[in-house]
Design an enzyme around this catalytic site. Structure first.
Site, PDB file in Angstrom:
ATOM      1  N   ARG A  36       0.700  -1.163   0.047  1.00 29.99           N
ATOM      2  CA  ARG A  36       0.103   0.048  -0.135  1.00 29.99           C
ATOM      3  C   ARG A  36       0.924   1.223  -0.118  1.00 29.99           C
ATOM      4  O   ARG A  36       0.440   2.445  -0.311  1.00 29.99           O
ATOM      5  CB  ARG A  36      -0.998  -0.045   1.310  1.00 29.99           C
ATOM      6  N   ILE A 105       4.857 -13.431   3.006  1.00 34.18           N
ATOM      7  CA  ILE A 105       4.898 -14.899   2.413  1.00 34.18           C
ATOM      8  C   ILE A 105       6.393 -15.000   1.858  1.00 34.18           C
ATOM      9  O   ILE A 105       6.467 -15.943   1.002  1.00 34.18           O
ATOM     10  CB  ILE A 105       3.884 -14.501   1.187  1.00 34.18           C
ATOM     11  N   HIS A 123      -0.676 -15.888   5.874  1.00 40.36           N
ATOM     12  CA  HIS A 123      -0.981 -15.873   4.431  1.00 40.36           C
ATOM     13  C   HIS A 123      -0.096 -16.787   3.507  1.00 40.36           C
ATOM     14  O   HIS A 123      -0.125 -16.699   2.251  1.00 40.36           O
ATOM     15  CB  HIS A 123      -0.833 -14.634   4.056  1.00 40.36           C
ATOM     16  N   CYS A 134      -5.306 -31.573  -7.317  1.00 36.40           N
ATOM     17  CA  CYS A 134      -4.825 -32.646  -6.830  1.00 36.40           C
ATOM     18  C   CYS A 134      -3.814 -32.628  -5.630  1.00 36.40           C
ATOM     19  O   CYS A 134      -3.581 -33.355  -5.009  1.00 36.40           O
ATOM     20  CB  CYS A 134      -4.222 -33.577  -7.867  1.00 36.40           C
ATOM     21  N   SER A 197       2.756  -3.126   9.756  1.00 35.69           N
ATOM     22  CA  SER A 197       1.620  -3.590   9.180  1.00 35.69           C
ATOM     23  C   SER A 197       0.571  -2.504   9.106  1.00 35.69           C
ATOM     24  O   SER A 197       0.533  -1.840  10.236  1.00 35.69           O
ATOM     25  CB  SER A 197       0.885  -4.771   9.913  1.00 35.69           C
TER      26      SER A 197
END
Ligand code: NAD
Length: 257
Positions: A36, A105, A123, A134, A197
């Site tokens: 952001r 991540i 996340h 699968c 954050s």
């Protein structure tokens, strides 16, 4: 700022179940853009294109997804841990860390040296890829080789299902085990420290509130204000690496004396 750093170090000395919650701002000093901030990922790409439902149903969205994701992975793969990650490793070494809950991540908490069982990746991780049909797992680099060779939307060797990095997209369910663990560790923490954050993505952003409601002291370290600042006992606005390194430095002094 010195006074606030002193206060947080004192909180750490007096706490037993410390949870650190990290967002993209914990990794910008490693050269990975956040979403952001100006110049962040959303300045370059439109988040509307990356809803999970679109990935499942539209080939064009899948192509855009892999372009964005390849872009992010390239900076993430060459990144090294920065002083934020190292300070959190120090907290573990000083036996002051219950857990790290991360929205990131990039795998940098593992790379820095935190124990696997201490890190909760809410996340997911960009370092591996799975088949959505699968479940077969692939090494990320192997899939990136296919993209480099011209494949736009990689598919499973076994079943032709769609391959997707093991990260959580908008509209995709957050992994149950990690969510349960994150709420549990937040609820029982006595000190909850947010680092880097914007606290606007749910449900992750509700964790500091949960911790505070259950009696934890709440500290927020972020460059910009967040919607949770009003709940916090201490807010420090600035560069997270320098702040975290100074907090750990002060903590060491206090432990020595
Ligand atoms: P965000 O982009 O919404 O917010 C990042 C916050 O960090 C901003 O408020 C900014 O002020 C702050 N910040 C940036 N650099 C900083 C620094 N050096 N020191 C202190 N503060 C700094 O990120 P978010 O809150 O983590 O949520 C968005 C989503 O972004 C998450 O779901 C996460 O999975 C994903 N993401 C992860 C990575 C990564 O793994 N490194 C990178 C980009 C996005």
């Amino acid at each position: 700022m010195e006074e606030l750093i002193e206060t947080v170090a004192e909180f750490i000395v007096n706490s037993r179940r410390i949870v650190v919650f990290t967002g993209a701002g914990a990794s910008t000093e490693s050269g990975i853009a956040d979403f952001r901030s100006p110049g962040g990922i959303w300045a370059k790409y439109d988040p509307e294109d990356f809803y999970f439902q679109k990935f499942l149903t539209q080939e064009e969205s899948r192509e855009k997804y892999w372009l964005m994701s390849t872009d992010l992975y390239q900076s993430l793969k060459k990144a090294s841990p920065n002083p934020v990650h190292l300070a959190i490793v120090d907290l573990e070494k000083l036996q002051k860390l219950d857990s790290v809950i991360t929205q990131n991540i990039d795998g940098l908490h593992h790379k820095a040296g935190n124990s696997r069982e201490k890190v909760i990746e809410l996340h997911g991780t960009a370092l591996s890829v799975s088949c959505l049909s699968c479940g077969r797992k692939y090494d990320r680099d192997e899939v990136q080789d296919r993209i480099r060779n011209g494949v736009k939307v990689p598919r499973c060797d076994e079943c032709e299902g769609l391959l997707k990095p093991d990260t959580i997209s908008f509209g995709q369910a957050i992994p149950e085990r990690e969510t349960t663990l994150a709420y549990e560790r937040s609820s029982t923490s006595d000190l909850f420290i947010v680092v880097g954050s914007s606290l606007v993505v749910q449900p992750a952003a509700s964790l500091p509130v949960r911790a505070k409601q259950n009696g934890a002291t709440l500290v927020i370290i972020n460059r910009d204000p967040t919607p949770c600042d009003g709940y916090a006992d201490v807010v420090i606005n600035g560069a997270a690496g320098e702040i975290m390194a100074r907090i750990v430095g002060k903590l060491r002094e206090k432990i020595r004396n």
